[in-house]
Design a protein around this motif. Sequence first.
Motif, PDB file in Angstrom:
ATOM      1  N   GLN A  49      -2.366  -8.212 -13.321  1.00  0.00           N
ATOM      2  CA  GLN A  49      -3.518  -8.484 -14.185  1.00  0.00           C
ATOM      3  C   GLN A  49      -4.025  -9.911 -13.995  1.00  0.00           C
ATOM      4  O   GLN A  49      -5.231 -10.154 -13.954  1.00  0.00           O
ATOM      5  N   LEU A  56     -11.664 -11.786 -10.157  1.00  0.00           N
ATOM      6  CA  LEU A  56     -12.905 -11.479 -10.864  1.00  0.00           C
ATOM      7  C   LEU A  56     -13.741 -12.736 -11.063  1.00  0.00           C
ATOM      8  O   LEU A  56     -14.966 -12.705 -10.955  1.00  0.00           O
ATOM      9  N   GLU A  61     -22.105 -14.000 -10.328  1.00  0.00           N
ATOM     10  CA  GLU A  61     -22.576 -13.530 -11.631  1.00  0.00           C
ATOM     11  C   GLU A  61     -23.521 -12.352 -11.422  1.00  0.00           C
ATOM     12  O   GLU A  61     -24.369 -12.366 -10.537  1.00  0.00           O
ATOM     13  N   ALA A  66     -18.214  -6.415 -10.915  1.00  0.00           N
ATOM     14  CA  ALA A  66     -17.874  -6.881 -12.261  1.00  0.00           C
ATOM     15  C   ALA A  66     -18.376  -5.897 -13.311  1.00  0.00           C
ATOM     16  O   ALA A  66     -17.677  -5.610 -14.289  1.00  0.00           O
ATOM     17  N   GLU A  67     -19.562  -5.350 -13.099  1.00  0.00           N
ATOM     18  CA  GLU A  67     -20.110  -4.370 -14.054  1.00  0.00           C
ATOM     19  C   GLU A  67     -19.268  -3.100 -14.069  1.00  0.00           C
ATOM     20  O   GLU A  67     -18.960  -2.548 -15.130  1.00  0.00           O
ATOM     21  N   LEU A  69     -16.107  -2.878 -13.312  1.00  0.00           N
ATOM     22  CA  LEU A  69     -14.839  -3.200 -13.967  1.00  0.00           C
ATOM     23  C   LEU A  69     -14.977  -3.227 -15.489  1.00  0.00           C
ATOM     24  O   LEU A  69     -14.056  -2.813 -16.206  1.00  0.00           O
ATOM     25  N   ASN A  70     -16.107  -3.714 -15.988  1.00  0.00           N
ATOM     26  CA  ASN A  70     -16.339  -3.678 -17.432  1.00  0.00           C
ATOM     27  C   ASN A  70     -16.388  -2.241 -17.941  1.00  0.00           C
ATOM     28  O   ASN A  70     -15.814  -1.917 -18.985  1.00  0.00           O
ATOM     29  N   ASP A  71     -17.070  -1.369 -17.207  1.00  0.00           N
ATOM     30  CA  ASP A  71     -17.115   0.047 -17.587  1.00  0.00           C
ATOM     31  C   ASP A  71     -15.716   0.659 -17.558  1.00  0.00           C
ATOM     32  O   ASP A  71     -15.337   1.430 -18.442  1.00  0.00           O
ATOM     33  N   TYR A  72     -14.937   0.288 -16.553  1.00  0.00           N
ATOM     34  CA  TYR A  72     -13.576   0.795 -16.420  1.00  0.00           C
ATOM     35  C   TYR A  72     -12.714   0.346 -17.602  1.00  0.00           C
ATOM     36  O   TYR A  72     -11.914   1.121 -18.133  1.00  0.00           O
ATOM     37  N   ALA A  73     -12.914  -0.884 -18.039  1.00  0.00           N
ATOM     38  CA  ALA A  73     -12.160  -1.387 -19.194  1.00  0.00           C
ATOM     39  C   ALA A  73     -12.481  -0.571 -20.442  1.00  0.00           C
ATOM     40  O   ALA A  73     -11.590  -0.245 -21.234  1.00  0.00           O
ATOM     41  N   VAL A  74     -13.735  -0.219 -20.618  1.00  0.00           N
ATOM     42  CA  VAL A  74     -14.136   0.601 -21.767  1.00  0.00           C
ATOM     43  C   VAL A  74     -13.492   1.983 -21.671  1.00  0.00           C
ATOM     44  O   VAL A  74     -12.955   2.505 -22.660  1.00  0.00           O
ATOM     45  N   GLN A  77      -9.855   1.842 -22.631  1.00  0.00           N
ATOM     46  CA  GLN A  77      -9.670   1.741 -24.080  1.00  0.00           C
ATOM     47  C   GLN A  77      -9.918   3.092 -24.750  1.00  0.00           C
ATOM     48  O   GLN A  77      -9.190   3.480 -25.667  1.00  0.00           O
TER      49      GLN A  77
END
Length: 85
Positions: A49, A56, A61, A66-67, A69-74, A77
């Motif tokens: 991690q 990352l 920017e 990165a986008e 990965l953000n979706d993957y984090a959601v 969860q």
Amino acid sequence: MKLNAGCWRQRLAVLLIATIWLTDCATVGFEAGAVAACPPVVEYSREFQTRAAEELVTLLEGSAIAEVLNDYAVMRQQARVCREA
């Protein structure tokens, strides 16, 4: 014999339509608290991690990665919440 073949085609068409309708019903979402199959959540080591976080930071920017990965984090969860329910 041709008359019989037409009868089978009609039955096959009815079976195909019924299958499509039933499949369509099966793809409807589920309500909170309902029984559902939850996807597994892969556990990553603390070291992995940390390495991923460092990589990352090096991305530009607005990077597409990165986008994603953000979706993957959601999604991770949501899978955790699903498993706890």
